[in-house]
Design a protein around this motif. Sequence first.
Motif, PDB file in Angstrom:
ATOM      1  N   ARG A  92      35.110  -4.798   4.627  1.00 16.67           N
ATOM      2  CA  ARG A  92      36.298  -5.507   5.120  1.00 16.67           C
ATOM      3  C   ARG A  92      37.345  -5.643   4.007  1.00 16.67           C
ATOM      4  O   ARG A  92      38.548  -5.524   4.244  1.00 16.67           O
ATOM      5  N   LEU A  96      39.096  -2.383   3.732  1.00 12.80           N
ATOM      6  CA  LEU A  96      39.975  -2.180   4.886  1.00 12.80           C
ATOM      7  C   LEU A  96      41.223  -3.051   4.781  1.00 12.80           C
ATOM      8  O   LEU A  96      42.328  -2.627   5.157  1.00 12.80           O
ATOM      9  N   VAL A  98      39.584   6.172   8.537  1.00  8.82           N
ATOM     10  CA  VAL A  98      38.442   6.210   7.619  1.00  8.82           C
ATOM     11  C   VAL A  98      37.967   7.646   7.493  1.00  8.82           C
ATOM     12  O   VAL A  98      37.742   8.320   8.503  1.00  8.82           O
ATOM     13  N   TYR A 129      41.719  -3.634  12.345  1.00  8.09           N
ATOM     14  CA  TYR A 129      41.767  -2.445  11.504  1.00  8.09           C
ATOM     15  C   TYR A 129      41.983  -1.174  12.317  1.00  8.09           C
ATOM     16  O   TYR A 129      41.706  -0.071  11.836  1.00  8.09           O
ATOM     17  N   VAL A 168      31.282   0.607   6.635  1.00  3.96           N
ATOM     18  CA  VAL A 168      32.732   0.656   6.796  1.00  3.96           C
ATOM     19  C   VAL A 168      33.095   0.825   8.267  1.00  3.96           C
ATOM     20  O   VAL A 168      33.993   0.153   8.787  1.00  3.96           O
ATOM     21  N   VAL A 213      43.769   1.706  10.634  1.00  2.00           N
ATOM     22  CA  VAL A 213      43.287   2.191   9.342  1.00  2.00           C
ATOM     23  C   VAL A 213      42.354   3.387   9.542  1.00  2.00           C
ATOM     24  O   VAL A 213      41.254   3.234  10.079  1.00  2.00           O
ATOM     25  N   ALA A 218      35.138  -1.655  10.628  1.00  6.54           N
ATOM     26  CA  ALA A 218      36.361  -1.116  11.220  1.00  6.54           C
ATOM     27  C   ALA A 218      36.408  -1.263  12.735  1.00  6.54           C
ATOM     28  O   ALA A 218      37.452  -0.998  13.350  1.00  6.54           O
ATOM     29  N   GLU A 219      35.312  -1.696  13.362  1.00  5.06           N
ATOM     30  CA  GLU A 219      35.341  -1.955  14.800  1.00  5.06           C
ATOM     31  C   GLU A 219      36.241  -3.141  15.145  1.00  5.06           C
ATOM     32  O   GLU A 219      36.667  -3.279  16.290  1.00  5.06           O
TER      33      GLU A 219
END
Length: 503
Positions: free
Chosen positions: A322, A325, A365, A360, A351, A363, A355-356
């Motif tokens: 986090r 992110l 990945v 985010y 990550v 963003v 990111a779920e």
Amino acid sequence: MAGHLYGVGLGPGDPELITRKAARLIATADVIAYHAGVGKESNARRIAADLIPDGVIEEELRYPVTTGSTDHPGGYAGAMAAFYEECADRLRAHLEAGRTVVVLAEGDPLFYGSFMYLHDRLSPDFVTEVVPGVPAFAAATAVVATPLVRQTDVLTVLPGTLPVPELARRLADTDGAIIMKLGRRFPGVVDALAQAGRLEHAWYIERASMPAERWMRVTEVDPATVPYFSLIVVPGDSLAADPGGRRAPATEARSRVAEGAAEVLVVGLGPGPEEWLTPEASTALAQVNHVVGYAPYVNRVPQRSGLQRHASGNTVEVDRARFALDLALRGERVAVVSGGDAGVFGMASAVFEAAEDPAYAQVPVRVLPGVSAIQAVAARAGAPIGADFAVMSLSDRLKPWPVIERRLRAVAEADLVLGIYNPASRSRVDQVAQAQKVLLEHRSPETVVVIGRDIGRAEESLVVTTLGALDPATIDMKCLVLVGASSTRVTSAGRVWTPRFVE
């Protein structure tokens, strides 16, 4: 009756900074001892000169060498060890005669001082007391009138003799810093400060508290003029670095907030050796502004100017993700690092888990592959994973043991080669034995087992044994265990391989 030994700190140079206790002991001593450089007056004696009584026995302990060459068969270390033995013998004679011996020490006796070597040799046999003194860095901080650390800032004291990459790494990983032992190493120290992004606010102080003291920004110093009695102060990040001034917190001062989210790179560093880091990963790490990860992995990334390192513990993977992110959301270029391959029990999954969060969503990945630990161990052994294989972790931190046990049985029944990550830790000492018991229910005791420890590093070891002979007590967190299939073989030269075909 044996005498008493005192190691007395004199402070950084100003006689008025000598403590009252130190002054009392000097005035009542039978023997005053002090070190002196080659061809130089003893600075310790100069500081205490007005306190040394007439008629006292003086022992000048003159170094045989400082930074020059020596013909001693043991080199510099051997020459100094012999010198300290000789000094200890001279003082021992006084102590055995019942005399009180005071050893004068600049600064504090046990802070980069020579007294500690006498303490090592004499304190087991004689009553010894250490009288603390004002350390040089305290005087240096007072000279520039700059708060060194405050609140939760961390202070690190570093010798300038460290290799430049290591010095840069440590400077980047702390708030406030003191750098001692400059002299000829000053250009390398400046390079390390620049790599760590700390050069701008670093202060050089020379002969603090002495009549000839001077101070200036490190960037203004002529390297040819740097004496032994000098150090560098790097103020902590929480507040101002300029004497009498204030600046914004470091997180604001160092961050580059861009428009739009940046990409998070998840980078596998490989098992350890630099040559196992892929060119793609190396290029990515050279371009990011932030590196985030478990401390031992972050430490493997070379420090350079403009790079901020964010190290954390081993059980906060999602929080770490986090944080990365959040940096990317502000437009920062960031890499999350893992040992081996980030997608194999590494940070990549953490990550994506973090990111779920819809926050985010913008963003991106990207995962950059690395050489995995199982590949490294297998290559050292031969070709044990040349056929079908499975990979498991014995850690039950994120899944219950009954699930692990059920999967072990399934792999054993399927006759697959098995790679075992995280086989043991300080808190998990019985799981290798339990796994061995489960596997032996379905596999022959003669099944080949490979144990790789620290593969790719100087202390690496590789053991080939059998499932029946495996000693769980020899397995720790640094190991990766390969349990062969029924077809896995060992050559006459001790190489392990598994045929691609099934008979």
